[in-house]
Design a protein around this motif. Structure first.
Motif, mmCIF file in Angstrom:
data_model
loop_
_atom_site.group_PDB
_atom_site.id
_atom_site.type_symbol
_atom_site.label_atom_id
_atom_site.label_comp_id
_atom_site.label_asym_id
_atom_site.label_seq_id
_atom_site.Cartn_x
_atom_site.Cartn_y
_atom_site.Cartn_z
ATOM 1 N N LYS A 315 0.843 -1.202 0.000
ATOM 2 C CA LYS A 315 0.000 0.000 0.000
ATOM 3 C C LYS A 315 0.876 1.249 0.000
ATOM 4 O O LYS A 315 0.607 2.223 -0.720
ATOM 5 N N ALA A 316 1.942 1.231 0.813
ATOM 6 C CA ALA A 316 2.856 2.374 0.894
ATOM 7 C C ALA A 316 3.578 2.583 -0.427
ATOM 8 O O ALA A 316 3.779 3.725 -0.864
ATOM 9 N N ALA A 317 3.978 1.477 -1.084
ATOM 10 C CA ALA A 317 4.692 1.570 -2.358
ATOM 11 C C ALA A 317 3.813 2.223 -3.424
ATOM 12 O O ALA A 317 4.294 3.035 -4.230
ATOM 13 N N LYS A 318 2.530 1.880 -3.418
ATOM 14 C CA LYS A 318 1.603 2.484 -4.385
ATOM 15 C C LYS A 318 1.455 3.985 -4.120
ATOM 16 O O LYS A 318 1.441 4.802 -5.045
ATOM 17 N N LYS A 319 1.360 4.329 -2.842
ATOM 18 C CA LYS A 319 1.225 5.744 -2.492
ATOM 19 C C LYS A 319 2.460 6.525 -2.906
ATOM 20 O O LYS A 319 2.362 7.648 -3.423
ATOM 21 N N ILE A 320 3.650 5.940 -2.692
ATOM 22 C CA ILE A 320 4.897 6.594 -3.084
ATOM 23 C C ILE A 320 4.933 6.804 -4.590
ATOM 24 O O ILE A 320 5.314 7.873 -5.078
ATOM 25 N N ALA A 321 4.516 5.760 -5.338
ATOM 26 C CA ALA A 321 4.506 5.860 -6.801
ATOM 27 C C ALA A 321 3.528 6.935 -7.263
ATOM 28 O O ALA A 321 3.831 7.718 -8.179
ATOM 29 N N ASP A 322 2.349 6.997 -6.631
ATOM 30 C CA ASP A 322 1.348 8.010 -6.986
ATOM 31 C C ASP A 322 1.861 9.415 -6.683
ATOM 32 O O ASP A 322 1.698 10.341 -7.490
ATOM 33 N N ASN A 323 2.495 9.574 -5.520
ATOM 34 C CA ASN A 323 3.031 10.886 -5.138
ATOM 35 C C ASN A 323 4.152 11.316 -6.072
ATOM 36 O O ASN A 323 4.272 12.482 -6.429
ATOM 37 N N GLU A 324 4.981 10.330 -6.461
ATOM 38 C CA GLU A 324 6.089 10.625 -7.372
ATOM 39 C C GLU A 324 5.556 11.066 -8.733
ATOM 40 O O GLU A 324 6.072 12.017 -9.334
ATOM 41 N N LYS A 325 4.521 10.385 -9.204
ATOM 42 C CA LYS A 325 3.909 10.746 -10.478
ATOM 43 C C LYS A 325 3.340 12.157 -10.424
ATOM 44 O O LYS A 325 3.550 12.961 -11.349
ATOM 45 N N LYS A 326 2.663 12.472 -9.325
ATOM 46 C CA LYS A 326 2.085 13.812 -9.163
ATOM 47 C C LYS A 326 3.181 14.871 -9.094
ATOM 48 O O LYS A 326 3.061 15.962 -9.655
ATOM 49 N N MET A 327 4.285 14.539 -8.413
ATOM 50 C CA MET A 327 5.399 15.473 -8.294
ATOM 51 C C MET A 327 5.967 15.822 -9.668
ATOM 52 O O MET A 327 6.229 16.989 -9.973
ATOM 53 N N HIS A 328 6.128 14.797 -10.499
ATOM 54 C CA HIS A 328 6.662 15.028 -11.845
ATOM 55 C C HIS A 328 5.675 15.831 -12.689
ATOM 56 O O HIS A 328 6.081 16.715 -13.455
ATOM 57 N N GLU A 329 4.390 15.523 -12.544
ATOM 58 C CA GLU A 329 3.373 16.250 -13.301
ATOM 59 C C GLU A 329 3.316 17.711 -12.869
ATOM 60 O O GLU A 329 3.195 18.616 -13.712
ATOM 61 N N ASP A 330 3.386 17.956 -11.557
ATOM 62 C CA ASP A 330 3.364 19.333 -11.052
ATOM 63 C C ASP A 330 4.580 20.113 -11.549
ATOM 64 O O ASP A 330 4.475 21.293 -11.911
ATOM 65 N N LYS A 331 5.727 19.443 -11.564
ATOM 66 C CA LYS A 331 6.952 20.096 -12.028
ATOM 67 C C LYS A 331 6.837 20.464 -13.503
ATOM 68 O O LYS A 331 7.180 21.584 -13.910
ATOM 69 N N GLU A 332 6.334 19.519 -14.315
ATOM 70 C CA GLU A 332 6.166 19.778 -15.743
ATOM 71 C C GLU A 332 5.147 20.885 -15.983
ATOM 72 O O GLU A 332 5.351 21.774 -16.823
ATOM 73 N N ARG A 333 4.030 20.829 -15.206
ATOM 74 C CA ARG A 333 2.986 21.857 -15.353
ATOM 75 C C ARG A 333 3.541 23.241 -15.028
ATOM 76 O O ARG A 333 3.306 24.210 -15.762
ATOM 77 N N ASN A 334 4.283 23.345 -13.926
ATOM 78 C CA ASN A 334 4.830 24.645 -13.520
ATOM 79 C C ASN A 334 5.831 25.184 -14.534
ATOM 80 O O ASN A 334 5.889 26.389 -14.780
ATOM 81 N N GLU A 335 6.630 24.284 -15.111
ATOM 82 C CA GLU A 335 7.598 24.715 -16.125
ATOM 83 C C GLU A 335 6.876 25.250 -17.363
ATOM 84 O O GLU A 335 7.300 26.260 -17.951
ATOM 85 N N LEU A 336 5.791 24.589 -17.765
ATOM 86 C CA LEU A 336 5.018 25.054 -18.922
ATOM 87 C C LEU A 336 4.340 26.382 -18.631
ATOM 88 O O LEU A 336 4.312 27.282 -19.487
ATOM 89 N N ILE A 337 3.792 26.530 -17.422
ATOM 90 C CA ILE A 337 3.144 27.784 -17.037
ATOM 91 C C ILE A 337 4.149 28.933 -17.073
ATOM 92 O O ILE A 337 3.836 30.036 -17.543
ATOM 93 N N ASP A 338 5.364 28.675 -16.583
ATOM 94 C CA ASP A 338 6.409 29.711 -16.611
ATOM 95 C C ASP A 338 6.695 30.146 -18.052
ATOM 96 O O ASP A 338 6.879 31.341 -18.332
ATOM 97 N N LYS A 339 6.728 29.175 -18.959
ATOM 98 C CA LYS A 339 6.983 29.499 -20.363
ATOM 99 C C LYS A 339 5.824 30.287 -20.963
ATOM 100 O O LYS A 339 6.031 31.217 -21.764
ATOM 101 N N ILE A 340 4.590 29.917 -20.585
ATOM 102 C CA ILE A 340 3.412 30.626 -21.094
ATOM 103 C C ILE A 340 3.402 32.062 -20.605
ATOM 104 O O ILE A 340 3.153 32.999 -21.377
ATOM 105 N N ILE A 341 3.686 32.252 -19.317
ATOM 106 C CA ILE A 341 3.711 33.601 -18.744
ATOM 107 C C ILE A 341 4.805 34.434 -19.389
ATOM 108 O O ILE A 341 4.616 35.630 -19.687
ATOM 109 N N ALA A 342 5.964 33.822 -19.625
ATOM 110 C CA ALA A 342 7.055 34.539 -20.293
ATOM 111 C C ALA A 342 6.635 34.958 -21.694
ATOM 112 O O ALA A 342 6.981 36.059 -22.163
ATOM 113 N N TRP A 343 5.893 34.085 -22.382
ATOM 114 C CA TRP A 343 5.401 34.410 -23.726
ATOM 115 C C TRP A 343 4.436 35.585 -23.679
ATOM 116 O O TRP A 343 4.499 36.494 -24.505
#
Length: 388
Positions: A315-343
């Protein structure tokens, strides 16, 4: 039963807990830590990672140790030197545990005193950066005692940096095995006022106390010497034989508990054996026996406890994997938002150009790009900025 609170059940795996091994220099702490971690991870490739901190060079003389040099808190990876920043290594583990470090269960920090040094330098750097950003260059300092307003706040910041990292590693299922040095220290008993000597960490007490709060097992390695008196072959002024002390036998030992308080050791597990021989097998047995003594109080069979722990780990391993996936998605989303705002900033005077992109944001339910909540939406908006 109320909404909050539940009964704790101790984990059977010794690597579910943080461990500290203190000892004299060159007594063999690094080798023991490597052997313990290899055995507890069943020799699986990548099961442990040894972090050589600051100016330490303990790994140099150990064949086959899985290590990386971490001379500084932050540092770009140097493949030739097999070196990277301490926090860069730890962050990479935290962010990519399930993908890049699937077998990793424990990291070894060697040594605590070197980690303190690089953490203090990072605390000073962060303070100076903040001072410059606030336009207060007169407060820039090279001293940990003056950083963060002084009065011990600089050291407090260094402790926060270290133990926040330890806590975050624990959240992704990675234990920390800390190695440290020792010294003798005079202690005054608060009741009797009498002074006695104890063998303890060679660091400031505030740093040692902070570390102990984050540990479950603390062992202190020392050399047990048997001393005998022998005739020196000389006579004293009265014509009597003179005697000298000679070491007749030396044995390496590890203390986990000392009722005489001659060594500063301890454990959160009450039934741990007080002392063992300095071997990896005895070290592991001391930990597992102490855990089993506590587990047996549950009234459950060992088989039941093993099954429950396995289910909890899955159960813990699944939660870690889910959190890791969300972390990567949040990082990618924030990087794209920064590029959009710069544009938008670059094209703010061209209403005709930015109008369709703003319309796309509103179509997706956002008043402005900063509100974009998903990677998919961020990609859709960013794609429009590339259309021209």
């Amino acid at each position: 039963m109320g909404k909050f609170g539940k009964k704790n059940h101790v984990k059977l795996d010794p690597l579910a807990y943080n461990i500290l091994l203190l000892g004299e220099s060159k007594i063999g702490k690094t080798t023991l830590a490597k052997e313990v971690c290899e055995k507890l991870t069943n020799g699986i490739d990548g099961g442990y990672l040894f972090l050589e901190l600051g100016q330490e060079r303990g790994a140099d003389g150990i064949e086959g140790i899985n290590y990386i040099n971490c001379p500084e808190w932050n540092m770009d990876y140097d493949e030739t030197m097999n070196a990277a920043g301490f926090i860069d290594v730890c962050e990479d583990i935290i962010e990519n545990k399930t993908t890049d470090y699937p077998n990793l269960r424990v990291v070894i920090w060697d040594t605590y005193d070197q980690l303190i040094n690089i953490a203090e330098q990072e605390a000073i750097r962060l303070w100076n950066k903040e001072c410059r950003e606030k336009g207060q260059p007169d407060k820039v300092t090279k001293s940990i005692n003056a950083a963060w307003g002084g009065f011990g706040r600089g050291e407090q910041k260094a402790r926060e940096l270290m133990f926040d990292t330890m806590s975050r590693l624990r959240l992704v299922g990675v234990a920390v095995f800390v190695i440290g040095h020792v010294k003798t220290k005079d202690i005054t008993d608060v009741v009797s006022g009498e002074t006695y000597q104890t063998l303890t960490s060679d660091q400031a007490q505030s740093y040692f106390n902070a570390l102990k709060k984050n540990l479950h097992f603390l062992g202190l390695a020392y050399i047990d010497r048997k001393i005998i008196k022998q005739k020196s072959g000389k006579k004293n002024m009265n014509g009597k034989d003179e005697y000298v002390n000679k070491v007749s036998e030396e044995t390496r030992k590890i203390k986990f508990r000392d009722d005489n308080y001659a060594v500063d050791s301890g454990s959160r597990f009450a039934e741990i054996v007080p002392e063992i021989d300095f071997t990896a097998d005895d070290f592991i047995k001391a930990l597992t026996d102490a855990i089993e003594c506590e587990r047996s109080k549950s009234g459950k069979s060992l088989e039941e406890s093993v099954a429950e722990e396995k289910a909890a780990e899955e159960k813990a391993a699944k939660k870690i994997a889910d959190n890791e996936k969300k972390m990567h998605e949040d990082k990618e989303r924030n990087e794209l938002i920064d590029k959009i705002i710069a544009w938008f900033t670059e094209n703010k005077s061209d209403i005709g150009k930015i109008k369709p992109v703003l319309a796309k944001c509103k179509e997706l339910g956002y008043g402005n790009p900063k509100e974009i909540a998903t990677v998919e939406h961020a990609k859709a908006v960013y794609a429009m900025t590339l259309a021209d």
